[in-house]
Each structure stands twice: as C-alpha cells, then as structure tokens.
Design a protein around this motif. Structure first.
Motif, mmCIF file in Angstrom:
data_model
loop_
_atom_site.group_PDB
_atom_site.id
_atom_site.type_symbol
_atom_site.label_atom_id
_atom_site.label_comp_id
_atom_site.label_asym_id
_atom_site.label_seq_id
_atom_site.Cartn_x
_atom_site.Cartn_y
_atom_site.Cartn_z
ATOM 1 N N ALA A 87 8.959 -7.112 3.191
ATOM 2 C CA ALA A 87 9.451 -7.257 1.819
ATOM 3 C C ALA A 87 8.333 -7.068 0.800
ATOM 4 O O ALA A 87 8.557 -6.534 -0.288
ATOM 5 C CB ALA A 87 10.084 -8.632 1.643
ATOM 6 N N THR A 88 7.124 -7.485 1.137
ATOM 7 C CA THR A 88 6.016 -7.438 0.181
ATOM 8 C C THR A 88 5.256 -6.120 0.240
ATOM 9 O O THR A 88 4.964 -5.513 -0.798
ATOM 10 C CB THR A 88 5.028 -8.598 0.459
ATOM 11 O OG1 THR A 88 5.726 -9.827 0.433
ATOM 12 C CG2 THR A 88 3.930 -8.619 -0.592
ATOM 13 N N CYS A 89 4.939 -5.650 1.451
ATOM 14 C CA CYS A 89 4.054 -4.494 1.616
ATOM 15 C C CYS A 89 4.751 -3.242 2.147
ATOM 16 O O CYS A 89 4.148 -2.170 2.180
ATOM 17 C CB CYS A 89 2.903 -4.854 2.555
ATOM 18 S SG CYS A 89 1.951 -6.295 2.036
ATOM 19 N N GLY A 90 6.006 -3.389 2.607
ATOM 20 C CA GLY A 90 6.715 -2.246 3.146
ATOM 21 C C GLY A 90 6.315 -1.959 4.588
ATOM 22 O O GLY A 90 5.619 -2.739 5.223
ATOM 23 N N ASP A 95 -5.285 -2.279 5.315
ATOM 24 C CA ASP A 95 -6.592 -2.816 5.690
ATOM 25 C C ASP A 95 -7.352 -3.126 4.395
ATOM 26 O O ASP A 95 -7.637 -2.219 3.599
ATOM 27 C CB ASP A 95 -7.350 -1.782 6.527
ATOM 28 C CG ASP A 95 -8.676 -2.297 7.044
ATOM 29 O OD1 ASP A 95 -9.207 -3.263 6.474
ATOM 30 O OD2 ASP A 95 -9.192 -1.727 8.015
ATOM 31 N N GLU A 96 -7.671 -4.399 4.195
ATOM 32 C CA GLU A 96 -8.348 -4.808 2.957
ATOM 33 C C GLU A 96 -9.666 -4.058 2.776
ATOM 34 O O GLU A 96 -9.993 -3.614 1.659
ATOM 35 C CB GLU A 96 -8.608 -6.317 2.984
ATOM 36 C CG GLU A 96 -9.316 -6.819 1.730
ATOM 37 C CD GLU A 96 -9.651 -8.293 1.789
ATOM 38 O OE1 GLU A 96 -10.326 -8.786 0.861
ATOM 39 O OE2 GLU A 96 -9.252 -8.958 2.769
ATOM 40 N N GLU A 97 -10.423 -3.903 3.844
ATOM 41 C CA GLU A 97 -11.724 -3.238 3.741
ATOM 42 C C GLU A 97 -11.570 -1.794 3.282
ATOM 43 O O GLU A 97 -12.298 -1.320 2.394
ATOM 44 C CB GLU A 97 -12.432 -3.296 5.091
ATOM 45 C CG GLU A 97 -13.845 -2.745 5.066
ATOM 46 C CD GLU A 97 -14.557 -2.901 6.398
ATOM 47 O OE1 GLU A 97 -15.740 -2.514 6.481
ATOM 48 O OE2 GLU A 97 -13.932 -3.401 7.347
ATOM 49 N N LYS A 98 -10.602 -1.071 3.870
ATOM 50 C CA LYS A 98 -10.381 0.322 3.471
ATOM 51 C C LYS A 98 -9.864 0.419 2.043
ATOM 52 O O LYS A 98 -10.257 1.317 1.291
ATOM 53 C CB LYS A 98 -9.384 0.977 4.430
ATOM 54 C CG LYS A 98 -9.939 1.241 5.813
ATOM 55 C CD LYS A 98 -8.917 1.963 6.674
ATOM 56 C CE LYS A 98 -9.477 2.270 8.060
ATOM 57 N NZ LYS A 98 -8.482 2.972 8.920
ATOM 58 N N ASP A 153 -2.611 -1.882 -6.182
ATOM 59 C CA ASP A 153 -1.300 -2.510 -5.971
ATOM 60 C C ASP A 153 -1.121 -2.906 -4.506
ATOM 61 O O ASP A 153 -0.640 -4.006 -4.202
ATOM 62 C CB ASP A 153 -0.193 -1.533 -6.391
ATOM 63 C CG ASP A 153 1.193 -2.133 -6.235
ATOM 64 O OD1 ASP A 153 1.458 -3.177 -6.853
ATOM 65 O OD2 ASP A 153 2.015 -1.556 -5.500
ATOM 66 N N LYS A 154 -1.528 -2.017 -3.592
ATOM 67 C CA LYS A 154 -1.428 -2.338 -2.160
ATOM 68 C C LYS A 154 -2.318 -3.519 -1.800
ATOM 69 O O LYS A 154 -1.922 -4.402 -1.022
ATOM 70 C CB LYS A 154 -1.811 -1.120 -1.321
ATOM 71 C CG LYS A 154 -0.800 0.016 -1.368
ATOM 72 C CD LYS A 154 -1.253 1.184 -0.509
ATOM 73 C CE LYS A 154 -0.233 2.320 -0.539
ATOM 74 N NZ LYS A 154 -0.676 3.474 0.281
ATOM 75 N N LEU A 155 -3.522 -3.548 -2.365
ATOM 76 C CA LEU A 155 -4.437 -4.655 -2.079
ATOM 77 C C LEU A 155 -3.872 -5.970 -2.598
ATOM 78 O O LEU A 155 -3.928 -6.998 -1.905
ATOM 79 C CB LEU A 155 -5.804 -4.376 -2.703
ATOM 80 C CG LEU A 155 -6.849 -5.483 -2.541
ATOM 81 C CD1 LEU A 155 -7.133 -5.732 -1.063
ATOM 82 C CD2 LEU A 155 -8.129 -5.124 -3.282
ATOM 83 N N ASP A 156 -3.319 -5.933 -3.815
ATOM 84 C CA ASP A 156 -2.738 -7.159 -4.390
ATOM 85 C C ASP A 156 -1.598 -7.682 -3.499
ATOM 86 O O ASP A 156 -1.487 -8.894 -3.262
ATOM 87 C CB ASP A 156 -2.213 -6.880 -5.798
ATOM 88 C CG ASP A 156 -3.339 -6.609 -6.790
ATOM 89 O OD1 ASP A 156 -4.495 -6.962 -6.486
ATOM 90 O OD2 ASP A 156 -3.058 -6.023 -7.859
#
Length: 569
Positions: A87-90, A95-98, A153-156
C-alpha cells in the motif's frame, strides 16, 4: 539502512500464513483431546482424575488457545508488513542506500545544470545558439528534478513503512509474553509431581477474552474478503488468510467461489514471486541455470503484458552479460600456455576441477522438500467395509541431474536417477520405504510405486499402485490405481484406492497436490462371521463320524441297567 525485496516479503507472508495455519490444526486437536478428558466424569473416577480434569479444563485448554492466538498473531504480523509495504511503496524493491545515492547524484546534477543556465542567461551579449542551449539545459534540468523528486518520494515512503513496521508485531509480542508466563506456571506444577493450579493465572483471562474476540474477528474478516471478491477489489494477504482460516474453522459455511478464487490467487502470486526471486538473483550478479532461464521465458510468454514483462527481458539480457563477464574473468585469470607452460600437476588439478564442475552442474542434482502442508484425512468406518479420502500438498525446491539427492528440510531422505525419458527413486518418508519409477514418452507418462512401512493408525502396511497421465508446459497430471494390505483389523486389512497426483514446476519450485480416495475390507466383523461359519461347517461334517460312537454309548448304558433319566421316588 533499510532494504526491502517486494517478492521476498510477499513470499514470507504467504509461507508464514501457511505454516501458522498448520500449527493451528495441531493445537485444535490438543484442545479437543484435553476437553474430552476434562468431561470424562463417568468413566474416570477418583481424586487424582478430578484434579487432572480441573487442570486440563482450567490450564491446558486455555494454554493451547493462547498458542493458537499467538500463532495467528505471528501470521497477521507477516501479512501486515506485506500489505503495508504494497500500500505504501507498491510492488517494487527499494534500497535506502541506493535511493540516497540517486538523490545525491540527481541533486548535484540539478545544481550543475542550474549554474550553466544562469551563466548563459547572465551574459550581457548572448552568443548565437545560446537560446537553444538554454532550452536544452532547461529540459535536462526538468528531467533531473523529476528523477530527484521520484527518488525522494520513494525514500520517504520506504522510511515511512520502516517507521510503521515497528508496531506490526505488537499483538504477537503480547501473546508471547503471556504464553511464557503460562509455561513457567505449568512447568512449576509438573515439576512438583501433581496437578496443583499455578499461582499466577492472570494470563487465562487475557486468553479467554482474546478467544472470544477471535471468533468475531474470523467472521468479520471473512465477510470483508467476500465483499471484495464480489466487488472486484484486489485481495490482500490478510484477505487471503481470512478466507483460508474461516474455511478451516467453518468449512460448511464457506462460499466455494470465494475459496476457489483465493486458491487461484495464491497460485498466481506464488508463481510471480518465484520469478521475482530469479530477477533479484540476476540483479545481485548471480547466473541463472537453464531451468531458471526457461522459467522466466515461460512466465513472460504466459503474461506478455504483465507487470514483470519489462523486468524479465532485462534480467535475461543481464544474465547473458553476467555469463560473459564470468567467462572473461576466467580467461583473464588463466595464463596462456605460450607465456607460462603449465606443470603436469597444474594440468591434473585443472582437469579435476573441470570434472567436478561438470558433475556438480549436470550429473548431481537435488530435490529438497521445504514445506509440507498437514494432510487432510477423512475416514468413514463401516461394518462390511470402510472408506477414506485424503489430500496432501508438498512444496519442493529441485535441480535435476542424472543422480538426484532427495532431502526433507535439509535431511537426507532418498536418492533418484533421472534419464529424461525414465526416472526412478527410492526414499524414506513418514516411516515408509518408497520406490517409484516413471517413464515419459512424447508427453504421455506411465509409472508405478510401492510403499512399505508402519502407519501409526493402521500398523504395518504395504501399498502398490500403477498409473498413467500427461505432462505439458511444466504441469503433470497422473492417475493411479492401487492395492493396500495392512494390519488394520478395525477398518480392513485389504483395500483399494484411486489417487490423482498433480504437480506444477515453476523455475526450481515444484508444487505437488495428491488426492487419494479408497476403501478397506476384511475387518474384525467379517473375520468373526467367517470363523462362526467355519465352526458350524466342521460341526456338521463331524455328526456322521460321532453318531456310531453315540449309539454304542447308549447300548452300553442300556445293558448295564443304568438309566440316564431320573426315576420318580
């Protein structure tokens, strides 16, 4: 750093749900057994039995209810993580680092482009072509800013999911705490050699309240899932689990359409996640074997416009690049014979290494059963004959070779030989020694199997069956007819059965569903009737033999003056 593989998270959720439901079946059987003992007031009398019954009803039944609540809470935690991430990220690996590296790179790019645009715009006398350069740089800046916003947006969302995941296991942790407290009290009671009630029973009230809430929650969750099915909404992991749990608790009230759709969705998701794992494997620099490549190709052919179509094509291309890199790496690390002549020992070592590599890749294979669903078994006892039906589901990981080592959850369980058109294997499973063989010609299959072992319900048994079937596109369907001989005098020592075995191969995963129905006869009732008839037959046959002796005895009595009939005084 936070890193999530979508496919692994979904697979973990469905696997955990299946495992916890299997455990619940066992806990329910224990509850039934203790409840039955707890109501045995007329059969088992005495102070000791009274104390044991109180302990069974007051402690053991609530304890196993708590175990069910804890197991289902663990499954719910895995479902919540999978559903919250979707629901949040799809349906994407993050990967936070990437992402931080992408944000940093895009940010520096935006700063450089902005500086170039400002420099051109600040000229007092613009040169010819500056307007076109500015327009081109502005387009590049807009694209870089879009990538920056997308990555941010993906990181958030990833960090939001990570923060919310901290509470996913709250319910499971709560029940774990109370079950540990219950175990401490039960252990103390048993260590004293009696059935004294534990001093701390605070956990009992928590469990009983949770048990009441569970019945309501089961119904509510199932109703919600049914509404989604008929409205066409996508079912989450929690919805699928709700349907499966309700069907186990109340099978007579389940809508068959809903249950069939949930099973179909499970199968489709399993197939998708299996191929996602292969894509991740390539992204991590690993090389796929021929079966894994074939799995990706078949899935892409089956779903040409699916969500994985682009990723699969990219993974197949990257896999070929990984192969070339490996070959180039080996070539670089191998000195040319013109530069340095190898010694005899080096040549022997290289030859041996090549043989080992070839054997491990093409000769030696494996089949590891990583999950077995508890078999469904229904028995109908009869006077002249008994019937039964059962279903077993197995999930295995397999890499075929000429010689295949069979293991179950990492433990050796047998060995097989696979020649392509013919394969045979011998192994041990559930206390039985099994031998199976199968031939495959142009998609048509024939086979036989023999099983000898001890069944905890029926004692010693010997099964033999022969079957035919078909195989196409990784799917196999076999029908067997078999005979069974056992020491089960209650239901019958001789039986026959029909078995349908369906298997589906996706990559290195093999799912097998076995459905068996049969009968047993020659039981203790029939044996008693036969013994009675045999006794009557021999008595009838002996009458002519005994008659002359009876006549002689009568004559001897008459001649002696004795009477066998009492005389009146």
């Amino acid at each position: 750093m936070v890193k999530v593989y979508y496919g692994s998270l979904q697979t973990q959720s469905s696997t955990t749900s299946s495992a916890t439901q299997s455990r619940v079946v066992g806990f329910n059987q224990l509850i039934s057994a203790f409840s039955q003992f707890g109501s045995s007031y007329e059969d088992l009398l005495g102070e000791g039995y009274d104390a044991a019954r109180i302990f069974a009803n007051g402690i053991m039944v609530p304890y196993y209810k708590g175990c069910i609540l804890y197991s289902e809470a663990v499954g719910d935690s895995a479902n919540k993580l999978a559903d919250d991430y979707s629901a949040t990220c799809g349906a994407e690996d993050l990967d936070e680092e990437k992402l931080r590296a992408e944000i940093d790179s895009a940010g520096r790019g935006c700063m450089s482009l902005s500086a170039s645009i400002s420099g051109l715009q600040s000229k007092s006398k613009p040169a010819e072509g500056d307007a076109q350069r500015i327009a081109s740089l502005q387009n590049q800046l807009a694209l870089a800013e879009s990538k920056l916003r997308e990555a941010q947006d993906k990181l958030d969302k990833l960090l939001q999911f990570n923060a919310n995941s901290a509470t996913a296991c709250d319910s499971a942790n709560t029940y774990a705490f109370y079950m540990n407290k219950a175990q401490t009290g039960i252990s103390a009671s048993f260590s004293g050699g009696n059935f004294n009630m534990p001093s701390d029973l605070s956990w009992v009230e928590i469990v009983e309240q949770g048990w009441e809430n569970r019945e309501i929650a089961l119904s509510d969750a199932y109703t919600k899932a049914v509404e989604k099915v008929y409205s066409g909404e996508e079912l989450t992991e929690a919805d699928l689990t709700a349907i499966e749990r309700y069907s186990r608790e109340y099978p007579e009230y389940v809508d068959p359409t809903v249950l069939n759709q949930s099973k179909e969705i499970r199968t489709l998701k399993s197939e998708e996640m299996s191929n996602r794992s292969l894509i991740n494997k390539v992204e991590n620099g690993q090389i796929l074997n021929d079966n894994e490549v074939k799995s990706l190709q078949e899935y892409n052919k089956k779903y040409p416009n699916g969500i994985l179509s682009g990723k699969i094509q990219g993974a197949l291309e990257d896999n070929e690049l990984n192969k070339k890199k490996k070959i180039e790496s080996k070539s670089t690390n191998t000195k040319k014979t013109t530069e340095s002549k190898k010694s005899l020992w080096d040549s022997i070592v290289d030859f041996g290494t090549g043989v080992v590599d070839y054997v491990s890749e093409h000769v030696i294979g494996y089949e590891n059963t990583v999950s077995i669903e508890t078999p469904k078994n229904n028995q109908n006892h009869g006077v002249l004959y008994s019937t039964y039906d059962k279903e077993t589901v197995k999930i295995s990981k397999k890499k075929s070779g000429l010689i295949n080592i069979k293991t179950e959850n990492g433990h050796f369980s047998g060995v097989g030989i696979d020649l392509g058109f013919y394969n045979t294997e011998i192994g041990v499973e559930d206390g039985h020694l099994n031998w199976e063989q199968e031939a495959n010609i142009l998609g048509y299959k024939g086979g036989s199997k023999v099983s000898v072992g001890v069944n905890p319900d029926t004692g010693l048994e010997i099964n033999a069956a022969a079957g035919v079937g078909k195989e196409k596109d990784g799917k196999s369907d076999m029908n067997y007819l078999g005979l069974k001989v056992s020491t089960d005098i209650q239901d019958g020592i001789l039986g026959g059965y029909a078995e349908n075995v369906q298997s589906e191969t996706s990559g290195d995963s093999v799912k097998t569903i076995s459905t068996e129905a049969g009968f047993q006869t020659i039981n203790m009732y029939e044996a008693g009737a036969v013994a009675t008839l045999v006794g009557l037959y021999f008595a009838w046959e002996l009458l002519p033999v005994l008659a002359p002796y009876a006549q002689k005895v009568g004559e001897m009595v008459q001649n002696s003056g004795l009477s066998l009939i009492p005389q009146a005084q």
